[in-house]
Write an enzyme that holds these catalytic residues in place. Structure first.
Site: not given
Length: 250
Positions: A20, A68, A25, A66
């Site tokens: 994650d 995403n 980032w 699933t």
């Protein structure tokens, strides 16, 4: 290496990783989220090779859930393209990976992925051998609740066809119907990026796993960070629901 690792006998046999923080980032560096995913893919490769080097038997990465599919279409399309590129690269390195003791594995609803990606997955997947040092599994289009539901449906179908007796169904037998039926339970679950939840990942397999949360984003997660997690794991007292008699207080 930032710290001395414990004896290998104290290592977790199976590490689960929720990768994650790629997007955050990138945002903090004024980069696109896709750039974060690219760097994250490189970290996945580095960590896998390090696990083979130090002797982690199994490591399973949460690459795409699933849920995403609900992300913006542009990001989903990029991720599918990234998987395609990375698997093409992994296929080219297949012989080298096997030489290095890396067995590539995949779990999830693979049949619902784009056909080209399914073909690449089947070409890249390798069998575990005596020379295998670590089994690196990518969970793609994976959801733990759906996995458990699918397992239950299979059991019901076998019961209907008189292939299984419910009297003999236990935890061990149920494991046989999961994607991870050839893996041991997860000993250590690592989540990067600062969030503290499992997000529908390996719920059955993590019943007694040690949870390790770090604020480090996945693109910054390196071998030193993995060492920290392994060291903390080795110092925890795992009781699996038991309690020492001399520690009991009424």
């Amino acid at each position: 290496m930032s710290q001395q690792l414990p004896d290998r006998s104290l290592f977790p046999k199976h590490i689960g990783v929720i990768m994650d923080g790629n997007g955050r980032w990138a945002n903090e560096r004024n980069l696109s989220r896709t750039q974060g995913h690219k760097v994250g893919a490189k970290v996945f490769e580095d960590i896998t090779r390090y696990c083979a080097k130090i002797g982690i038997d199994y490591i399973t990465f949460y690459a795409f859930s699933t849920e995403n599919w609900k992300r913006p279409l542009k990001e989903v399309n990029f991720l599918m393209s990234l998987f395609d590129n990375e698997l093409t690269r992994a296929f080219k390195l297949k012989a080298q990976n096997e030489k290095d003791g890396i067995c590539m594995n995949f779990i999830g609803d693979i049949e619902s992925l784009p056909k080209t990606l399914q073909i690449l997955i089947n070409k890249t997947r390798t069998e575990k051998k005596e020379t295998t040092k670590t089994v690196s599994t990518i969970a793609i289009n994976y959801g733990s609740q759906q996995e458990i539901l699918n397992a239950t449906k299979k059991i019901c179908e076998e019961y209907k066809n008189e292939k299984i007796s419910l009297d003999k169904l236990d935890v061990s037998n149920f494991n046989n119907y999961l994607y991870t039926n050839e893996m041991p339970p997860v000993d250590l679950m690592i989540r990067t990026g600062g969030e503290k939840r499992l997000s529908n990942y390996l719920l059955w397999q993590s019943a007694y796993s040690e949870l390790y949360f770090t604020d480090v984003y996945w693109p910054d997660f390196d071998t030193d960070e993995l060492d920290k997690a392994i060291i903390e794991f080795s110092n925890r007292n795992r009781r699996f629901g038991d309690v020492k008699e001399d520690k009991f207080e009424s």
